[in-house]
Design a protein around this motif. Structure first.
Motif, PDB file in Angstrom:
ATOM      1  N   TYR A  33      72.980  63.116  60.000  1.00 21.32           N
ATOM      2  CA  TYR A  33      72.168  61.931  60.271  1.00 21.32           C
ATOM      3  C   TYR A  33      70.759  62.022  59.684  1.00 21.32           C
ATOM      4  O   TYR A  33      70.054  61.034  59.588  1.00 21.32           O
ATOM      5  CB  TYR A  33      72.089  61.717  61.789  1.00 21.32           C
ATOM      6  N   GLY A  34      70.343  63.233  59.312  1.00 19.45           N
ATOM      7  CA  GLY A  34      69.002  63.398  58.758  1.00 19.45           C
ATOM      8  C   GLY A  34      67.962  63.820  59.772  1.00 19.45           C
ATOM      9  O   GLY A  34      66.769  63.805  59.474  1.00 19.45           O
ATOM     10  N   LEU A  35      68.404  64.232  60.971  1.00 16.72           N
ATOM     11  CA  LEU A  35      67.457  64.730  61.967  1.00 16.72           C
ATOM     12  C   LEU A  35      67.038  66.159  61.658  1.00 16.72           C
ATOM     13  O   LEU A  35      66.012  66.627  62.157  1.00 16.72           O
ATOM     14  CB  LEU A  35      68.084  64.659  63.365  1.00 16.72           C
ATOM     15  N   GLU A  36      67.847  66.868  60.865  1.00 14.91           N
ATOM     16  CA  GLU A  36      67.506  68.204  60.378  1.00 14.91           C
ATOM     17  C   GLU A  36      67.573  68.175  58.856  1.00 14.91           C
ATOM     18  O   GLU A  36      68.512  67.605  58.298  1.00 14.91           O
ATOM     19  CB  GLU A  36      68.475  69.255  60.923  1.00 14.91           C
ATOM     20  N   PRO A  37      66.600  68.764  58.161  1.00 16.86           N
ATOM     21  CA  PRO A  37      66.596  68.722  56.695  1.00 16.86           C
ATOM     22  C   PRO A  37      67.831  69.404  56.101  1.00 16.86           C
ATOM     23  O   PRO A  37      68.230  70.489  56.537  1.00 16.86           O
ATOM     24  CB  PRO A  37      65.320  69.488  56.315  1.00 16.86           C
TER      25      PRO A  37
ATOM     26  N   ALA B  87      78.715  76.288  69.020  1.00 18.35           N
ATOM     27  CA  ALA B  87      79.565  76.451  67.837  1.00 18.35           C
ATOM     28  C   ALA B  87      78.975  75.794  66.599  1.00 18.35           C
ATOM     29  O   ALA B  87      79.445  76.044  65.490  1.00 18.35           O
ATOM     30  CB  ALA B  87      80.959  75.887  68.108  1.00 18.35           C
ATOM     31  N   GLY B  88      77.960  74.938  66.780  1.00 15.75           N
ATOM     32  CA  GLY B  88      77.314  74.293  65.638  1.00 15.75           C
ATOM     33  C   GLY B  88      77.664  72.834  65.466  1.00 15.75           C
ATOM     34  O   GLY B  88      77.257  72.208  64.484  1.00 15.75           O
ATOM     35  N   ARG B  89      78.377  72.256  66.426  1.00 10.90           N
ATOM     36  CA  ARG B  89      78.796  70.854  66.279  1.00 10.90           C
ATOM     37  C   ARG B  89      77.617  69.889  66.318  1.00 10.90           C
ATOM     38  O   ARG B  89      77.495  68.993  65.472  1.00 10.90           O
ATOM     39  CB  ARG B  89      79.798  70.505  67.391  1.00 10.90           C
ATOM     40  N   THR B  90      76.731  70.079  67.303  1.00 11.75           N
ATOM     41  CA  THR B  90      75.553  69.211  67.405  1.00 11.75           C
ATOM     42  C   THR B  90      74.664  69.361  66.182  1.00 11.75           C
ATOM     43  O   THR B  90      74.161  68.366  65.634  1.00 11.75           O
ATOM     44  CB  THR B  90      74.762  69.538  68.685  1.00 11.75           C
ATOM     45  N   GLU B  91      74.472  70.593  65.737  1.00 17.31           N
ATOM     46  CA  GLU B  91      73.627  70.839  64.567  1.00 17.31           C
ATOM     47  C   GLU B  91      74.202  70.150  63.330  1.00 17.31           C
ATOM     48  O   GLU B  91      73.454  69.626  62.489  1.00 17.31           O
ATOM     49  CB  GLU B  91      73.498  72.347  64.324  1.00 17.31           C
ATOM     50  N   LEU B  92      75.522  70.129  63.218  1.00 15.14           N
ATOM     51  CA  LEU B  92      76.157  69.459  62.087  1.00 15.14           C
ATOM     52  C   LEU B  92      75.884  67.963  62.124  1.00 15.14           C
ATOM     53  O   LEU B  92      75.508  67.362  61.103  1.00 15.14           O
ATOM     54  CB  LEU B  92      77.669  69.721  62.100  1.00 15.14           C
TER      55      LEU B  92
ATOM     56  N   SER C 222      67.141  61.113  56.007  1.00 15.74           N
ATOM     57  CA  SER C 222      66.262  60.759  57.125  1.00 15.74           C
ATOM     58  C   SER C 222      67.014  59.808  58.036  1.00 15.74           C
ATOM     59  O   SER C 222      67.945  59.117  57.592  1.00 15.74           O
ATOM     60  CB  SER C 222      64.984  60.079  56.620  1.00 15.74           C
ATOM     61  N   PRO C 223      66.631  59.729  59.332  1.00 13.91           N
ATOM     62  CA  PRO C 223      67.284  58.760  60.225  1.00 13.91           C
ATOM     63  C   PRO C 223      67.143  57.326  59.734  1.00 13.91           C
ATOM     64  O   PRO C 223      68.099  56.552  59.819  1.00 13.91           O
ATOM     65  CB  PRO C 223      66.553  58.981  61.556  1.00 13.91           C
ATOM     66  N   ALA C 224      65.965  56.971  59.214  1.00 14.20           N
ATOM     67  CA  ALA C 224      65.773  55.602  58.726  1.00 14.20           C
ATOM     68  C   ALA C 224      66.731  55.304  57.582  1.00 14.20           C
ATOM     69  O   ALA C 224      67.336  54.219  57.513  1.00 14.20           O
ATOM     70  CB  ALA C 224      64.329  55.401  58.278  1.00 14.20           C
TER      71      ALA C 224
ATOM     72  N   SER D 252      72.227  73.243  56.555  1.00 10.92           N
ATOM     73  CA  SER D 252      70.866  72.905  57.004  1.00 10.92           C
ATOM     74  C   SER D 252      70.252  74.152  57.613  1.00 10.92           C
ATOM     75  O   SER D 252      70.907  75.191  57.745  1.00 10.92           O
ATOM     76  CB  SER D 252      70.894  71.772  58.036  1.00 10.92           C
ATOM     77  N   ARG D 253      69.018  74.052  58.029  1.00 11.61           N
ATOM     78  CA  ARG D 253      68.330  75.204  58.626  1.00 11.61           C
ATOM     79  C   ARG D 253      69.075  75.739  59.834  1.00 11.61           C
ATOM     80  O   ARG D 253      69.237  76.959  60.002  1.00 11.61           O
ATOM     81  CB  ARG D 253      66.906  74.794  59.032  1.00 11.61           C
ATOM     82  N   ASP D 254      69.538  74.832  60.710  1.00 15.46           N
ATOM     83  CA  ASP D 254      70.220  75.254  61.932  1.00 15.46           C
ATOM     84  C   ASP D 254      71.733  75.347  61.763  1.00 15.46           C
ATOM     85  O   ASP D 254      72.443  75.676  62.719  1.00 15.46           O
ATOM     86  CB  ASP D 254      69.892  74.290  63.073  1.00 15.46           C
TER      87      ASP D 254
END
Length: 499
Positions: free
Chosen positions: A306-310, A296-301, A326-328, A271-273
């Motif tokens: 979950y679809g909170l980041e594209p 370390a990137g755990r939250t970003e993963l 997407s979250p939905a 993803s982007r992050d």
């Protein structure tokens, strides 16, 4: 519990009682903070610690009881009054104004002025010692606070205490959002304050921190002081027994569960992050932990899953059905998430418990676009009861609950979704040991019910005790995944800090 006054008692609280309607938040609490010593204030969420410190810092007036500071009567009517008297409070949620400079933040409310004009020269002379002691010399006093890291912003709060010559400083969960290096620096500063004869009150849920830093302890449970004394005279097991009223063998409860077929599959995900590709399977009946340092990137993963980041490339699927766009879509596919940022992202603080618990799955109460409020309220009450949420009613705003009870509502929300996959990001951060034990038991029960749990934590003892499998992340990469029995804490740390 009565406290016998000691010769070096700097601040004493005697018989402090506080009620909020029918709720007794504090019941005849007495304790003391001694000069040149650190008092650990320990207790579960909702035990009364925050209310007691609000009384001490002038944010709340007690219904009964009295206080003395350096032998004189002390009755603060508001926080500024307490600050001028020499009592400084450093909250877990920092009170820094990001659009003001470092100088203006530190001296807010106690500026140096002449004929109504700020005397910048006099102010910076006052700041010089604090800047030197706290290592802020690399910053110009006019630097905006928004440019500082959370750890550096915390130094602003401590500098406020230094410039007013505070005699008592209260730290409320100060390490909850700090890196290991920042924690070490904070401990050095607290020891420096202690050497200058200040009295320190330190609130923490981490007994290892308490052991390293504190001299004395006071344990609150249900608004009462149930134990106090010198730390060297008691054991961790005894402290925990006082906190939760039961034996420590229940701190990491286990629920038997068996690993089944893969449920959540992550293949070459970026993803982007989170640009480094990650592949991982989480099976039914399995708890997979992700260890690593902050950043370390755990939250970003988890956010990408979950679809909170594209998603930029790769695939996320639940039983071969693609999701994560997407979250939905993730909710519909059977995925639930608990964010590490409970206050601003995980829960809507101004809404009720009922709203927070049911908002992500309202369709079951909707008929032709109309909500059945009675059925929804009944479901919220059932969710509260199943997780033993302590609140006046389901209509109470979530922001009025303790951190542990807020976290229970967050869990109740994903349970209400009837999810199959649970993404848990630091779910026990900032909550007491009793609530932690309930969350560990709940995670085990989810695995026993055939759910899949992906669990991010920075606290290695809970990963080792709760998980079936642990993966270690470093610099955005998933470095290694093994069964928990094949790991040691030293090995996890070594991989976490490797290049």
């Amino acid at each position: 519990m009565p406290v016998e006054p000691s010769a070096d008692a700097l601040l004493q609280m005697r018989g402090i009682t506080k009620r909020f309607g029918p709720t007794v938040a504090l019941d005849d609490v007495s304790l003391e903070i001694r000069s040149g010593r650190v008092l650990a204030l320990i207790g579960e969420n909702g035990a009364g610690k925050s209310t007691l410190m609000k009384v001490l810092s002038g944010a709340t007036s007690p219904d009964a009881g009295d206080m003395t500071l350096a032998g004189n009567a002390y009755q603060p009517t508001h926080p500024h009054h307490a600050r001028l008297a020499g009592v400084a409070m450093i909250y877990q949620e920092l009170t820094v104004a990001p659009d003001l400079s470092i100088e203006d933040n530190i001296l807010l409310g106690c500026e140096s002025s002449r004929f109504g004009w700020l005397n910048r020269k006099a102010q910076r002379e006052r700041l010089a010692e604090a800047f030197e002691l706290l290592g802020l010399n690399e910053f110009h006093p006019g630097t905006l606070a928004s440019r500082l890291s959370p750890a550096q912003q915390q130094l602003i709060e401590i500098a406020r205490a230094l410039v007013i010559d505070a005699r008592v400083v209260i730290f409320d969960e100060p390490t909850s959002s700090l890196t290991a290096a920042d924690v070490r620096k904070l401990f050095e500063i607290i020891k420096l304050l202690k050497s200058r004869g200040m009295g320190i009150a330190y609130i923490s849920h981490f007994l290892e921190e308490v052991r390293e830093l504190c001299d004395d302890y006071a344990v609150l449970r249900d608004g009462r002081c149930v134990g106090a004394g010198e730390l060297t005279d008691t054991s961790d097991a005894n402290i925990v027994r006082m906190m939760i009223g039961r034996e420590t063998s229940e701190l990491f409860p286990t629920v038997p569960h068996e690993k089944g077929e893969p449920l959540l599959s992550i293949s070459e995900l970026t993803s982007r992050d989170h640009p480094a590709p990650v592949s991982l399977d989480v099976h039914r009946g399995e708890i997979v932990g992700l260890a690593g340092l902050i950043g370390a990137g755990r939250t970003e993963l988890l956010r990408a899953i979950y679809g909170l980041e594209p998603i930029q490339s790769g695939r996320v699927s639940i039983e071969e059905i693609a999701c994560g766009q997407s979250p939905a879509g993730s909710i519909k596919a059977g995925m639930g998430i608990i964010s590490e940022d409970r206050k601003s992202e995980g829960l809507a603080q101004g809404l009720s418990i009922t709203d927070n618990l049911t908002l992500s799955k309202l369709d079951r109460y909707s008929t032709f676009g109309f909500l059945n409020l009675r059925r929804r309220a009944a479901a919220a009450r059932e969710g509260m009861q199943s997780l033993q949420v302590k609140a006046h009613s389901a209509d109470q705003p979530i922001g009025q609950l303790s951190g542990g009870n807020q976290q229970k509502v967050a869990f109740a929300r994903v349970l209400h979704q009837n999810a199959d996959v649970y993404l848990l990001d630091e779910p026990t951060r900032g909550i007491d040991v009793g609530t932690k034990a309930e969350i560990y038991r709940l995670m085990g029960q989810l695995a026993a019910d055939g759910k899949a749990v992906l669990f991010v934590s920075s606290y290695l003892p809970e990963l080792m005790a709760v998980c079936d499998t642990i993966g270690v992340m470093a610099r955005g990469q998933l470095r290694e995944v093994r069964p928990v029995k094949d790991w040691t804490e030293d090995e996890i740390l070594q991989i976490s800090i490797s290049n």
